[in-house]
Design a protein around this motif. Sequence first.
Motif, PDB file in Angstrom:
ATOM      1  N   SER A  41       3.113  17.938 -16.075  1.00 32.41           N
ATOM      2  CA  SER A  41       2.880  19.328 -15.736  1.00 32.41           C
ATOM      3  C   SER A  41       2.042  18.690 -15.004  1.00 32.41           C
ATOM      4  CB  SER A  41       2.088  20.206 -16.924  1.00 32.41           C
ATOM      5  OG  SER A  41       1.001  19.865 -17.880  1.00 32.41           O
ATOM      6  N   LEU A  42       1.483  17.823 -15.317  1.00 37.69           N
ATOM      7  CA  LEU A  42       0.461  16.836 -14.316  1.00 37.69           C
ATOM      8  C   LEU A  42       1.159  16.520 -13.452  1.00 37.69           C
ATOM      9  CD1 LEU A  42      -2.565  16.018 -16.623  1.00 37.69           C
ATOM     10  CD2 LEU A  42      -2.286  18.414 -14.943  1.00 37.69           C
ATOM     11  N   SER A  43       2.241  15.439 -13.708  1.00 37.50           N
ATOM     12  CA  SER A  43       3.103  14.661 -12.462  1.00 37.50           C
ATOM     13  C   SER A  43       3.951  15.055 -11.619  1.00 37.50           C
ATOM     14  CB  SER A  43       3.756  13.844 -13.395  1.00 37.50           C
ATOM     15  OG  SER A  43       4.770  13.816 -14.343  1.00 37.50           O
ATOM     16  N   GLY A  44       4.530  16.415 -12.415  1.00 31.51           N
ATOM     17  CA  GLY A  44       5.412  17.131 -11.575  1.00 31.51           C
ATOM     18  C   GLY A  44       6.693  16.540 -11.835  1.00 31.51           C
ATOM     19  N   GLY A  45       6.668  16.025 -13.386  1.00 28.10           N
ATOM     20  CA  GLY A  45       8.562  15.677 -13.993  1.00 28.10           C
ATOM     21  C   GLY A  45       8.892  17.158 -14.564  1.00 28.10           C
ATOM     22  N   ARG A  46       8.212  17.406 -14.896  1.00 28.12           N
ATOM     23  CA  ARG A  46       8.930  18.948 -15.256  1.00 28.12           C
ATOM     24  C   ARG A  46       9.917  19.985 -14.795  1.00 28.12           C
ATOM     25  NH1 ARG A  46      10.451  19.035 -20.032  1.00 28.12           N
ATOM     26  NH2 ARG A  46      12.566  19.478 -18.863  1.00 28.12           N
ATOM     27  N   GLN A  47       8.853  19.462 -13.546  1.00 27.55           N
ATOM     28  CA  GLN A  47       9.289  20.788 -12.314  1.00 27.55           C
ATOM     29  C   GLN A  47      10.392  20.129 -11.745  1.00 27.55           C
ATOM     30  OE1 GLN A  47       6.060  19.552 -12.899  1.00 27.55           O
ATOM     31  NE2 GLN A  47       5.275  22.039 -12.852  1.00 27.55           N
ATOM     32  N   TRP A  48      10.552  18.939 -11.957  1.00 27.18           N
ATOM     33  CA  TRP A  48      12.315  17.872 -11.450  1.00 27.18           C
ATOM     34  C   TRP A  48      13.061  18.486 -11.907  1.00 27.18           C
ATOM     35  CZ3 TRP A  48      14.338  14.015 -13.119  1.00 27.18           C
ATOM     36  CH2 TRP A  48      15.695  13.124 -12.343  1.00 27.18           C
ATOM     37  N   LEU A  49      12.256  18.542 -13.630  1.00 25.17           N
ATOM     38  CA  LEU A  49      14.117  18.045 -14.292  1.00 25.17           C
ATOM     39  C   LEU A  49      14.636  19.185 -14.705  1.00 25.17           C
ATOM     40  CD1 LEU A  49      12.322  16.105 -17.371  1.00 25.17           C
ATOM     41  CD2 LEU A  49      14.869  15.298 -16.080  1.00 25.17           C
ATOM     42  N   ASP A  50      13.052  20.766 -14.192  1.00 23.53           N
ATOM     43  CA  ASP A  50      13.409  22.189 -14.537  1.00 23.53           C
ATOM     44  C   ASP A  50      14.683  22.617 -13.489  1.00 23.53           C
ATOM     45  OD1 ASP A  50      12.147  22.580 -16.993  1.00 23.53           O
ATOM     46  OD2 ASP A  50      10.987  23.389 -15.413  1.00 23.53           O
ATOM     47  N   ARG A  51      14.206  21.574 -11.928  1.00 26.89           N
ATOM     48  CA  ARG A  51      14.887  22.072 -10.537  1.00 26.89           C
ATOM     49  C   ARG A  51      16.475  21.338 -11.249  1.00 26.89           C
ATOM     50  NH1 ARG A  51       9.747  21.380  -8.139  1.00 26.89           N
ATOM     51  NH2 ARG A  51      10.699  19.517  -7.976  1.00 26.89           N
TER      52      ARG A  51
END
Length: 94
Positions: A41-51
Amino acid sequence: MKYTNAKKILPEKLIIEIQQYVQGETIYIPKQKKEYKHWGSLSGGRQWLDRRNAAIRQAFKSNSSIEQLAKDYFLSIETIKKIVYSENKSSERH
């Protein structure tokens, strides 16, 4: 995890209370549950994987084969199957 001397941050009364349970040892005091952050959630990794996963699901719905998606995304066939056959859980994480 960093080490902090309890005498620097805790009131003496509390230190005396803790010493009834443990002395001279290092203990871990976890964060309160409301302070936890989800992975990525802080690094943006989760959002990248979700996309990425959403793009894989969309490509699968548009008739891309699992084998082709595995090649395109450099993932195993089993991983692609997990992505395309699972419910989209990204909205539950936020």
